[in-house]
Design a protein around this motif. Structure first.
Motif, short mmCIF file in Angstrom:
data_model
loop_
_atom_site.label_atom_id
_atom_site.label_comp_id
_atom_site.label_asym_id
_atom_site.label_seq_id
_atom_site.Cartn_x
_atom_site.Cartn_y
_atom_site.Cartn_z
N GLN A 1 40.12 -41.86 90.96
CA GLN A 1 41.53 -42.21 91.03
C GLN A 1 41.73 -43.58 90.40
O GLN A 1 41.18 -44.56 90.87
N PHE A 2 42.50 -43.63 89.33
CA PHE A 2 42.86 -44.90 88.71
C PHE A 2 44.31 -45.21 89.06
O PHE A 2 45.14 -44.31 89.12
N PHE A 3 44.61 -46.45 89.29
CA PHE A 3 45.96 -46.87 89.60
C PHE A 3 46.53 -47.64 88.42
O PHE A 3 45.79 -48.17 87.60
N ASP A 4 47.82 -47.69 88.32
CA ASP A 4 48.48 -48.31 87.18
C ASP A 4 48.28 -49.83 87.11
O ASP A 4 48.38 -50.41 86.05
N ASP A 5 48.01 -50.47 88.23
CA ASP A 5 47.85 -51.93 88.16
C ASP A 5 46.52 -52.29 87.50
O ASP A 5 45.54 -51.59 87.60
N SER A 6 46.51 -53.37 86.80
CA SER A 6 45.32 -53.75 86.02
C SER A 6 44.13 -54.14 86.89
O SER A 6 43.01 -54.15 86.42
N HIS A 7 44.34 -54.43 88.17
CA HIS A 7 43.23 -54.85 89.04
C HIS A 7 42.34 -53.68 89.44
O HIS A 7 41.20 -53.89 89.82
N SER A 8 42.86 -52.45 89.40
CA SER A 8 42.06 -51.32 89.83
C SER A 8 41.45 -50.55 88.67
O SER A 8 40.73 -49.60 88.87
N LEU A 9 41.74 -50.95 87.45
CA LEU A 9 41.17 -50.26 86.30
C LEU A 9 39.69 -50.60 86.16
O LEU A 9 39.30 -51.75 86.37
N PRO A 10 38.87 -49.63 85.82
CA PRO A 10 37.44 -49.90 85.67
C PRO A 10 37.19 -50.76 84.44
O PRO A 10 37.96 -50.75 83.49
N GLN A 11 36.11 -51.47 84.48
CA GLN A 11 35.71 -52.29 83.35
C GLN A 11 34.63 -51.55 82.59
O GLN A 11 33.52 -51.38 83.08
N PRO A 12 34.91 -51.07 81.39
CA PRO A 12 33.89 -50.36 80.62
C PRO A 12 32.76 -51.30 80.20
O PRO A 12 32.96 -52.51 80.08
N THR A 13 31.61 -50.73 80.00
CA THR A 13 30.42 -51.49 79.63
C THR A 13 29.77 -50.83 78.43
O THR A 13 29.77 -49.61 78.31
N THR A 14 29.21 -51.63 77.56
CA THR A 14 28.42 -51.10 76.46
C THR A 14 27.02 -51.69 76.54
O THR A 14 26.82 -52.76 77.11
N CYS A 15 26.08 -50.97 76.00
CA CYS A 15 24.71 -51.46 75.97
C CYS A 15 24.03 -50.95 74.72
O CYS A 15 24.29 -49.83 74.28
N GLN A 16 23.15 -51.78 74.15
CA GLN A 16 22.41 -51.40 72.95
C GLN A 16 20.90 -51.49 73.17
O GLN A 16 20.14 -51.49 72.20
N CYS A 17 20.48 -51.54 74.43
CA CYS A 17 19.03 -51.63 74.69
C CYS A 17 18.36 -50.31 74.32
O CYS A 17 19.00 -49.27 74.17
N THR A 18 17.06 -50.35 74.17
CA THR A 18 16.30 -49.17 73.75
C THR A 18 16.50 -48.01 74.72
O THR A 18 16.68 -46.87 74.30
N GLN A 19 16.46 -48.28 76.03
CA GLN A 19 16.59 -47.20 77.01
C GLN A 19 17.97 -46.55 76.96
O GLN A 19 18.09 -45.32 77.03
N CYS A 20 19.03 -47.34 76.81
CA CYS A 20 20.38 -46.76 76.74
C CYS A 20 20.55 -45.96 75.45
O CYS A 20 21.20 -44.92 75.44
#
Length: 81
Positions: A19-38
């Motif tokens: 469940q995402f809410f319209d306010d910016s405080h509840s939005l998830p923070q996406p993550t990126t990774c470039q390590c060998t395992q990912c």
């Protein structure tokens, strides 16, 4: 206003409901990774993901694997996705 996102693994044994809410405080923070395992895990040069709380995941208990200290990847034990 809530904006639900539902999905799951390829075979349907594991499902998620977020469940995402319209306010910016509840939005998830996406993550990126470039390590060998990912890169190996995703098959891409850059892995892009959002962490989901375990309370939002239902169905079979996922398997887990930790190739990097402090990080655990989970997957469906039936289909591997």
């Amino acid at each position: 206003m809530q904006q639900p996102i539902n999905g799951g693994c390829l075979c349907g044994a594991i499902r998620y409901n977020i469940q995402f809410f319209d306010d910016s405080h509840s939005l998830p923070q996406p993550t990126t990774c470039q390590c060998t395992q990912c890169r190996k895990n995703s098959g891409a040069l850059v892995a892009y993901f959002i962490t989901v709380a375990s309370s939002n995941v239902t169905g079979s208990t996922p398997g887990s694997y930790s190739a990097t200290p402090g990080f655990v990847r989970t997957f469906c034990k039936k289909c591997g996705s």
